[in-house]
Design an enzyme around this catalytic site. Structure first.
Site, PDB file in Angstrom:
ATOM      1  CE  LYS A 172       1.558   7.309  -1.330  1.00  0.00           C
ATOM      2  NZ  LYS A 172       2.544   6.062  -1.879  1.00  0.00           N
TER       3      LYS A 172
ATOM      4  CG  HIS B 285       8.071   1.672   0.262  1.00  0.00           C
ATOM      5  ND1 HIS B 285       7.754   0.590   1.129  1.00  0.00           N
ATOM      6  CD2 HIS B 285       6.902   2.168  -0.313  1.00  0.00           C
ATOM      7  CE1 HIS B 285       6.316   0.584   1.105  1.00  0.00           C
ATOM      8  NE2 HIS B 285       6.013   1.624   0.396  1.00  0.00           N
ATOM      9  CB  SER B 286       7.778   4.560   4.631  1.00  0.00           C
ATOM     10  OG  SER B 286       7.034   4.857   5.926  1.00  0.00           O
ATOM     11  CG  ASN B 287       2.527   0.440   4.315  1.00  0.00           C
ATOM     12  OD1 ASN B 287       1.753   1.133   4.891  1.00  0.00           O
ATOM     13  ND2 ASN B 287       2.460  -0.766   3.213  1.00  0.00           N
TER      14      ASN B 287
ATOM     15  CG  ASP C  13       4.293   7.347  -5.023  1.00  0.00           C
ATOM     16  OD1 ASP C  13       3.982   6.881  -5.893  1.00  0.00           O
ATOM     17  OD2 ASP C  13       4.250   6.547  -3.691  1.00  0.00           O
ATOM     18  N   PRO C  14       1.981   9.117  -7.523  1.00  0.00           N
ATOM     19  CG  PRO C  14       1.713   9.338  -9.887  1.00  0.00           C
ATOM     20  CD  PRO C  14       2.688   9.555  -8.902  1.00  0.00           C
ATOM     21  CG  ASN C  15       0.884   4.647  -4.881  1.00  0.00           C
ATOM     22  OD1 ASN C  15       0.379   5.220  -3.903  1.00  0.00           O
ATOM     23  ND2 ASN C  15       2.091   3.998  -4.773  1.00  0.00           N
TER      24      ASN C  15
ATOM     25  CG  ASN D  57       6.935   1.726  -3.426  1.00  0.00           C
ATOM     26  OD1 ASN D  57       6.687   2.603  -4.005  1.00  0.00           O
ATOM     27  ND2 ASN D  57       6.249   0.835  -2.891  1.00  0.00           N
TER      28      ASN D  57
END
Length: 429
Positions: free
Chosen positions: A199, A326-328, A227-229, A275
């Site tokens: 992340k 995807h996951s949270n 994944d830098p969002n 996502n």
């Protein structure tokens, strides 16, 4: 005071009809480490909701979803709408929920509410028929589902705040490439993961590239993801893609929006995943037209349940798009649902994301049904989801929710308590 809410049908149908007679919605809060991301840092507690559906003949089905005050309100509306319906009529359940939440502007929110109830309904269907959920979805194409090590930059502890002491955890600090590699070694030694995701969006991109290079050196045979969002501009994303060419399995959401992703994809030497910019079925057409995304991270909580996730897989196959998951922050009910749908979706060939190593010690399901072996979870044998609720743990986490008094997740607000001038404006670099 117990804030679990039960909804009852006006008249109780016969047991043979498998009508929904009771729905219990229990908000919970469980501990979360100080994991850093593009918009702040995780708070000491994360909200989640456990759904229990009962039928007239006493069968119980379980669901789980993200929490927060607005979600609880919408779940209550949805519960009223479907009470009295058959657990086998999930199409009707979806229509009833969409009608009841017609004033809710977010398609994503309506999908998330339905998903929690659909999983519980499928769990009951499995108990009623003696079949696993994956069998009800059409059978498995894989007996075990691989997951990826999900690495985070993190503080050594939650700092002392408002008279409360600091909260440490077993993972320790990870703020540089060496810390990230140590975190990966620990996670892989305990869970056996065969791929790694970092992340990003926390530090300037050159620092995160160095972390990826350190991971490649430490784990030369494992696929890597970053994944830098959406923390980077198109120009920066193109530069990072160039610098990590040959290192990444895919680059996830480097920049905001389909147009920006398409610009990056045009020159990137690896697939782009998302996502964030493809999260509903009506986003897919334009993404394909632009060539913006090569891998979609599905999530049954986002896409409207397990059956819609399988539909997403079929569409991805049609257009040659890869599919991951995807996951949270989640617990065992959601993990079980993820495993069942991933096992029954042929197109889902990438290892799935999971937060379970960060949160699984809080689990509300009894141990034994879900185990990571060599980075994979074997499909529970059923019936239904194949997991059982731990009511003592559920009660403990519900009381923790009541004591916390929190109403929504706020990574940015929590970060600002320690870094007052912090903002979540993206892209940042």
């Amino acid at each position: 005071m117990n804030t679990s809410t039960t909804f009852q049908a006006i008249s109780t149908p016969t047991a043979a009809d498998l009508k929904i007679t009771d729905i219990t919605i229990t908000p919970i809060a469980f501990s979360d480490p100080p994991l850093l991301n593009a918009v702040g840092v995780h708070e000491p507690l994360v909200h989640r909701v456990v759904i229990e559906i009962r039928t007239a003949n006493g069968l119980l089905g379980l669901g789980e979803c993200a929490g927060g005050q607005s979600r609880l309100v919408n779940l209550a509306v949805g519960a009223r709408a479907i009470t009295g319906a058959s657990v086998f009529d999930t199409t009707l359940m979806e229509l009833l929920i969409n009608e009841a939440l017609a004033a809710e502007p977010s398609v994503f929110e309506r999908a998330a509410v339905f998903s929690a109830f659909e999983v519980a309904a499928l769990d009951i269907q499995g108990h009623a028929t003696g079949r696993s959920v994956s069998e009800l979805l059409g059978g498995t194409v894989r007996d075990e589902v691989p997951f990826s090590a999900y690495l985070f930059y993190k503080w050594a502890e939650h700092p002392a705040l408002d008279g409360k002491p600091a909260i440490s955890d077993e993972w320790g600090e990870a703020l540089d490439p060496e810390g990230i590699v140590l975190q990966a070694r620990k996670m892989i030694s305990e869970y056996g993961f065969k791929s790694i995701k970092l992340k990003g969006g926390v530090f300037p991109p050159d620092q995160e590239i160095e972390a990826i290079k350190a991971l490649r050196q430490a784990f030369p045979g494992l696929p890597l993801r970053l994944d830098p969002n959406t923390a980077w501009t198109v120009e920066t994303s193109r530069w990072v893609a160039q610098e990590t060419s040959g290192l990444l399995e895919y680059l996830e959401d480097p920049t905001p929006g389909l147009d920006g992703m398409a610009e990056v994809a045009a020159t990137a030497g690896m697939p782009l995943a998302t996502n964030m910019c493809v999260v509903a079925f009506d986003h897919i057409k334009r993404s394909v037209e632009l060539g913006a995304v090569q891998v979609i991270l599905g999530d049954h909580h986002y896409w409207g349940g397990l059956r819609h996730t399988r539909e997403l897989g079929a569409i991805c196959q049609t257009f040659g798009i890869g599919l991951s998951m995807h996951s949270n922050s989640h617990l065992g009910i959601s993990l079980a649902a993820m495993v069942h749908v991933a096992a029954s979706t042929p197109a889902l060939t990438y290892a799935c994301d999971t937060h379970y190593p960060w949160n699984g010690h809080n689990d509300v399901v009894k141990p034994g049904a879900l185990r990571f072996v060599d980075g994979s979870v074997k499909v529970p044998s059923g019936p239904g989801l194949g997991v059982q609720l731990d009511r003592e743990k559920l009660g403990e986490l519900h009381q923790q929710y009541l004591d916390a008094g929190m109403t929504a997740r706020d990574d940015t607000g929590y970060m600002q308590k320690f870094v007052p001038d912090y903002t979540a404006d993206l892209p940042r670099w």
